[in-house]
Each structure stands twice: as structure tokens, then as C-alpha cells.
Design a protein around this motif. Structure first.
Motif, PDB file in Angstrom:
ATOM      1  N   ARG A  29       0.836  -0.713   0.249  1.00  0.00           N
ATOM      2  CA  ARG A  29      -0.124   0.242  -0.179  1.00  0.00           C
ATOM      3  C   ARG A  29       1.126   1.420   0.350  1.00  0.00           C
ATOM      4  O   ARG A  29       0.857   2.240  -0.966  1.00  0.00           O
ATOM      5  CB  ARG A  29      -1.180   0.121   0.997  1.00  0.00           C
ATOM      6  N   GLN A  30       1.821   1.387   0.654  1.00  0.00           N
ATOM      7  CA  GLN A  30       2.665   2.542   0.653  1.00  0.00           C
ATOM      8  C   GLN A  30       3.113   2.485  -0.441  1.00  0.00           C
ATOM      9  O   GLN A  30       3.749   3.865  -0.514  1.00  0.00           O
ATOM     10  CB  GLN A  30       3.801   2.625   2.205  1.00  0.00           C
ATOM     11  N   ALA A  33       1.653   4.730  -4.851  1.00  0.00           N
ATOM     12  CA  ALA A  33       1.757   5.992  -5.584  1.00  0.00           C
ATOM     13  C   ALA A  33       2.881   5.614  -5.904  1.00  0.00           C
ATOM     14  O   ALA A  33       2.403   6.454  -7.218  1.00  0.00           O
ATOM     15  CB  ALA A  33       1.219   6.892  -4.744  1.00  0.00           C
ATOM     16  N   ILE A  34       3.712   5.826  -5.348  1.00  0.00           N
ATOM     17  CA  ILE A  34       5.052   6.058  -5.781  1.00  0.00           C
ATOM     18  C   ILE A  34       5.908   4.551  -6.983  1.00  0.00           C
ATOM     19  O   ILE A  34       6.562   6.062  -8.378  1.00  0.00           O
ATOM     20  CB  ILE A  34       6.235   6.060  -4.940  1.00  0.00           C
ATOM     21  N   LYS A  36       3.865   3.786  -8.709  1.00  0.00           N
ATOM     22  CA  LYS A  36       2.859   4.030 -10.387  1.00  0.00           C
ATOM     23  C   LYS A  36       3.511   5.704 -10.864  1.00  0.00           C
ATOM     24  O   LYS A  36       4.198   5.601 -12.011  1.00  0.00           O
ATOM     25  CB  LYS A  36       2.021   4.158  -9.992  1.00  0.00           C
ATOM     26  N   MET A  37       3.961   6.251 -10.420  1.00  0.00           N
ATOM     27  CA  MET A  37       4.495   7.780 -11.004  1.00  0.00           C
ATOM     28  C   MET A  37       5.429   7.261 -11.393  1.00  0.00           C
ATOM     29  O   MET A  37       6.072   8.064 -11.824  1.00  0.00           O
ATOM     30  CB  MET A  37       4.620   8.419  -9.757  1.00  0.00           C
ATOM     31  N   ARG A 153      11.189   5.390   2.025  1.00  0.00           N
ATOM     32  CA  ARG A 153       9.747   5.392   1.379  1.00  0.00           C
ATOM     33  C   ARG A 153       9.700   6.347   0.214  1.00  0.00           C
ATOM     34  O   ARG A 153       9.114   5.927  -1.139  1.00  0.00           O
ATOM     35  CB  ARG A 153       8.404   4.267   1.731  1.00  0.00           C
ATOM     36  N   SER A 215       4.971  12.489   6.730  1.00  0.00           N
ATOM     37  CA  SER A 215       4.454  10.988   5.214  1.00  0.00           C
ATOM     38  C   SER A 215       4.947  10.121   5.555  1.00  0.00           C
ATOM     39  O   SER A 215       4.929   9.205   4.841  1.00  0.00           O
ATOM     40  CB  SER A 215       4.365  12.036   4.330  1.00  0.00           C
ATOM     41  N   GLY A 228      10.329  15.975  -2.379  1.00  0.00           N
ATOM     42  CA  GLY A 228       9.421  15.361  -3.936  1.00  0.00           C
ATOM     43  C   GLY A 228       8.162  16.551  -5.152  1.00  0.00           C
ATOM     44  O   GLY A 228       9.104  17.029  -5.376  1.00  0.00           O
ATOM     45  N   PRO A 229       7.899  17.096  -3.838  1.00  0.00           N
ATOM     46  CA  PRO A 229       6.525  17.529  -4.526  1.00  0.00           C
ATOM     47  C   PRO A 229       6.885  18.474  -5.054  1.00  0.00           C
ATOM     48  O   PRO A 229       7.255  19.962  -6.071  1.00  0.00           O
ATOM     49  CB  PRO A 229       5.610  18.131  -3.195  1.00  0.00           C
ATOM     50  N   PHE A 232       9.554  18.228  -8.044  1.00  0.00           N
ATOM     51  CA  PHE A 232       8.463  17.626  -9.302  1.00  0.00           C
ATOM     52  C   PHE A 232       7.953  19.050  -9.848  1.00  0.00           C
ATOM     53  O   PHE A 232       7.712  19.315 -11.320  1.00  0.00           O
ATOM     54  CB  PHE A 232       6.990  17.172  -8.750  1.00  0.00           C
ATOM     55  N   VAL A 236       8.734  20.654 -13.573  1.00  0.00           N
ATOM     56  CA  VAL A 236       8.233  20.156 -14.960  1.00  0.00           C
ATOM     57  C   VAL A 236       7.387  21.529 -15.826  1.00  0.00           C
ATOM     58  O   VAL A 236       6.501  22.202 -16.094  1.00  0.00           O
ATOM     59  CB  VAL A 236       6.609  18.942 -14.766  1.00  0.00           C
ATOM     60  N   MET A 272       5.649  14.090 -18.876  1.00  0.00           N
ATOM     61  CA  MET A 272       4.725  15.483 -18.516  1.00  0.00           C
ATOM     62  C   MET A 272       5.140  16.893 -19.464  1.00  0.00           C
ATOM     63  O   MET A 272       5.234  17.569 -19.568  1.00  0.00           O
ATOM     64  CB  MET A 272       4.535  16.528 -17.353  1.00  0.00           C
TER      65      MET A 272
END
Lengths: 354, 100
Positions: A29-30, A33-34, A36-37, A153, A215, A228-229, A232, A236, A272
Motif C-alpha cells: 500500500r505504501q 503511488a510512488i 506507479k508515478m 520510502r 508522511s 519531492g513535490p 517535481f 515540470v 509531462m
């Protein structure tokens, strides 16, 4: 006179870390998301005691052996990395000794991470066209896995370790570098750093203390930190803008390019940037799924793989864009030369070249 | 629709949860699915919804719903006393390119 790339080789370590390995460590679960990204399935990871310079050594040895180049004929060695062997001396000097290069060969480090390839190419190109050097060996390498906390993570799933060797030589015929556009936004330096890694915050008991952020990411001040955010978002927006500026500077458009190669940070980010620039699928190329984000070695590796997979042909125009901590970025436009040697062979692993 | 409800719609889309109710104190970590990747999704979707472009440092400081509301309000004050919160705006190119 121009400078051309005549050979490349790369080395990845033997160790592998798959998504299944990560799921055992962090839980499915943890990671969902990462992973997949990121679009990364497996990372190549150094063994304990193995360093970025070891990988660079094997990449360089393979290149010199395959092309039957006398190490005494190399007169410039650049090691671009943020995971050097020691604070003093420059790792390029140690590699100079290990590779048996001549005492007339200049050797120095460039301390940049993911953005380092255009910088190291620009420096080598500048020194060659100025007549300071004739044949340059540029080694881009990083082994970030030892400086990432094993329970981070956010970063563990992204990064692998690796090294790429690039041989640059003077050429009087066509092809070579069309130009470079380099830049920095130092106001964002704090967004990717190892806080306790130099003189500003000396290592101590306190810097070894583990911290868990909001987090759930675990690290100490002696490990790599990345917001990270923020990174990112920077990438982009800023990188498409910088690429457009470079194209304007060189009086080119995306239509004039045959291939656009980006730092392989993660698949979502790369896609992107391609979409913002409206780069058609036929001009895109990826190589991160089986190795991870290799920091300093990332952009040269994607170039080497494009070459190995038959995507580079003489006369083609290739744009490289690298970006990362600093915050720092660089763009290079290359016209692939007639004199480039045969394509890169597959990766070497440490020890294979002997 | 006020800022808060539009932001709630952003969160519901990002987390694929049509019943999600946000509050000012909802923060990364307190909500299990809100990790750094989710923050990226939230930021880009918020930029599209509100027609704003945050700075790198602003994005780096986002930890909670309250942080985002504060940023949106500061943008509204900078642009015609809140018109941004009422009308659709051209969306930033990078955010438009985001497909989640």
C-alpha cells in the motif's frame, strides 16, 4: 573545430532491488503511488564498500579496451558526481591513477548531480576547442543508495547506481555540439541536499538521529533529503521553459530535432515535460525501468542506450536536458557525427572488463 | 462555490473518494493516502482548478489543507480582490499536461 562524442560505455552494479523487494520492506500500500508515478521496476544497487568511482572505473576500462585506446593518449579526465570517494582529494585524481593515465592529463571533479552531463560536456568541449585538451574522458557516476536511508520510502524506490564513460575528441568535420544552455536557481538549494555532509553541519551524534516526517519518511541529517513535490513542480515548469529558450537560442524548433532525451527522474515527470513541449512519441526515449534514476549518470545513460538501440544516426539532431539539485539544469544540442564509432555494447558490471 | 468547497472537489478527485470531507487541519500523514506523490497530484489539480501557478518554495511548504487555502487566498488578494476564486482561468501549461 568542434568536439564530437566518439565512444560511450556504462557500468551498473550487480545488485538488484525489485519492486517486490521494496514491497517486502515498505508494504504494497505504501509503495503503490510512488511506483506507479516512477515507472521503475528494478534498481541496480552497489554492494557494501563499492563506490561510484568503482563503477566509473569499469565503464572507462571497458571503453578504453574496446576502442583500443592507449590511456596515455587521454589528456583530460572529468569525474562528475556527488558521491565521490573522499572530500579530499578529487575522485578524478584517484581514477587517473587507477586508469594509468599520463601525468600530462588534467583531472578534476564536477560536483553536480542529475544536471551534470551538459555541464561536463560543455567544460570538455570548451577545453578541447580552446586547445587545452585533445581527447577527454568524461565519467558521470553516482551511487546514491548508500546515502539514502533504507526506510525512506520516497527516495529508495526512485534511485539506482551507475556510471557512464564518454569519450570526446576534436573534429574538423561536421557534427558535434551545436550549443549549450546552462542555468541555476540557488534559492532552491535546500530542496535536495544531504544536510550533514560537509563543513556547514559537521557530523555528530545529533546528525545520526532518525527523524520521521509527516508522511512517514525516515531519514537522518546524514542521508539524502528531497522535497519531492517542490522538485517535481520545479521540473515540470522550469525545464520546458529552459528547453524552449535553448531552442530559440539555437534557432531550432522541436520539429528540427530527431530525439529529445531527458534526465530519467521518473516516468510521470518525463512524460509531462514531453507533453508540455509537444514532443511526438517518435522523438521520445526512456531508459529507467530496469535501472532507476541514476542521478549524474542518468542523462548519459539514456544517450548511450539510444545509441545501443540504434536510435542515433549521423546527421541527426539530439537535444539533451538534465536537471536536479542546485537547483540546476543544462541543455545540450548535439548533431550526431559521422565519425562516431560503432554503437555502445551492453552494460558492463564491475570486474567484467578485466 | 467558495474556495474550500472547490478544494474539497480537488481532493475528492485526487483521492478518488466522492465522500471525502476535508477540513483545515487535514494534513499529510494524518490522512493515510496523503504522501508526497499525493501532494504533487493535489498541487497540480489545484493549479488547474484555480488557474494559479505556485512557486517552488510554496509547493515545498504545503503540509495541510490550511496551507493550500492560505496560498489561494494570498493569490486572490494579489489578483483583483478575489476574482480568481470565482471564475475559470487559463490553466498553467504544466498542470494541463498532468494526467495523474
Amino acid at each position: 573545430m568542434n568536439t564530437i562524442i566518439t565512444a560511450m560505455h556504462y557500468c551498473v552494479p550487480k545488485g538488484r532491488m525489485t519492486n517486490a523487494d521494496l514491497a517486502e520492506r515498505f508494504g504494497e500500500r505504501q509503495l503503490k503511488a510512488i511506483t506507479k508515478m516512477a515507472g521503475i521496476e528494478e534498481r541496480r544497487i552497489v554492494a557494501p564498500g563499492e563506490t561510484a568511482s568503482d563503477l566509473a572505473y569499469w565503464a572507462a576500462r571497458r571503453l578504453l579496451d574496446d576502442r583500443r585506446i592507449d590511456p596515455q593518449r587521454i589528456d583530460l579526465l572529468i569525474f562528475a558526481s556527488q558521491t565521490g570517494d573522499h572530500q579530499i582529494p578529487a575522485t578524478a585524481c584517484s581514477l587517473h591513477g587507477r586508469l594509468g593515465l599520463a601525468d600530462t592529463c588534467a583531472a578534476f571533479d564536477i560536483n553536480l548531480g542529475c544536471s551534470s552531463y551538459p555541464y561536463s560536456l560543455a567544460v570538455a568541449h570548451g577545453m578541447i576547442t580552446a586547445g587545452v585538451a585533445h581527447r577527454a574522458l568524461v565519467l558521470n557516476a553516482d551511487a546514491l543508495s548508500p546515502v539514502i536511508h533504507p526506510l525512506d520510502r520516497g527516495l529508495v524506490p526512485l534511485h539506482g547506481d551507475g556510471a557512464v564513460a564518454t569519450l570526446l575528441e576534436a573534429s574538423a568535420s561536421g557534427g558535434g555540439f551545436r550549443g549549450f544552455r546552462l542555468g541555476t536557481d540557488g534559492s532552491g538549494a535546500q530542496h535536495i541536499m544531504i544536510p550533514a555532509s560537509g563543513a556547514r553541519i559537521p557530523r555528530s551524534e545529533a546528525t545520526r538521529r532518525e527523524i520521521t516526517d509527516e508522511s512517514g519518511i525516515v531519514r537522518t541529517q546524514e542521508h539524502l533529503y528531497m522535497n519531492g513535490p517542490a522538485v517535481f513542480h520545479f521540473s515540470v515548469y522550469k525545464i520546458p521553459e529552459v528547453i524552449r529558450q535553448a531552442l530559440d537560442q539555437f534557432q531550432l524548433t522541436v520539429d528540427d530535432l530527431d530525439l529529445v532525451l531527458l534526465h530519467q527522474a521518473n516516468k510521470t515527470m518525463v512524460d509531462m515535460i514531453y507533453r508540455v513541449l509537444e514532443v511526438p512519441e517518435s522523438k521520445r526515449f526512456y531508459y529507467m525501468e530496469s535501472v532507476g534514476n541514476l542521478a549524474s549518470a542518468s542523462t548519459p545513460l539514456v544517450l548511450a542506450e539510444a545509441w545501443r538501440q540504434g536510435r542515433l544516426h549521423p546527421g541527426q539532431r539530439i537535444l539533451l536536458a538534465s536537471f536536479g539539485n542546485g537547483l540546476s539544469w543544462g541543455v545540450a544540442v548535439i548533431e550526431w557525427p559521422e565519425e562516431a564509432g560503432p554503437p555502445v555494447q551492453g552494460p558492463v558490471e564491475p570486474g567484467e572488463a578485466e | 462555490m467558495n474556495t474550500f468547497y472547490r478544494l474539497q472537489s480537488v481532493f475528492r478527485n485526487v483521492f478518488n473518494d466522492p465522500t471525502l470531507r476535508i477540513s483545515s487541519d487535514l494534513a499529510a500523514g494524518a490522512y493515510e493516502d496523503w504522501d508526497s506523490v499525493a501532494t504533487v497530484h493535489i498541487v497540480l489539480a489545484t493549479e488547474v482548478e484555480f488557474g494559479v501557478r505556485f512557486t517552488t518554495d510554496e509547493v515545498g511548504g504545503i503540509r495541510s489543507v490550511a496551507d493550500i487555502v492560505r496560498l489561494l487566498e494570498s493569490y486572490a488578494q494579489r489578483r483583483d480582490g478575489g476574482a480568481i476564486l470565482a471564475a475559470a482561468r487559463p490553466t498553467p501549461a504544466a498542470a494541463q499536461a498532468y494526467e495523474g
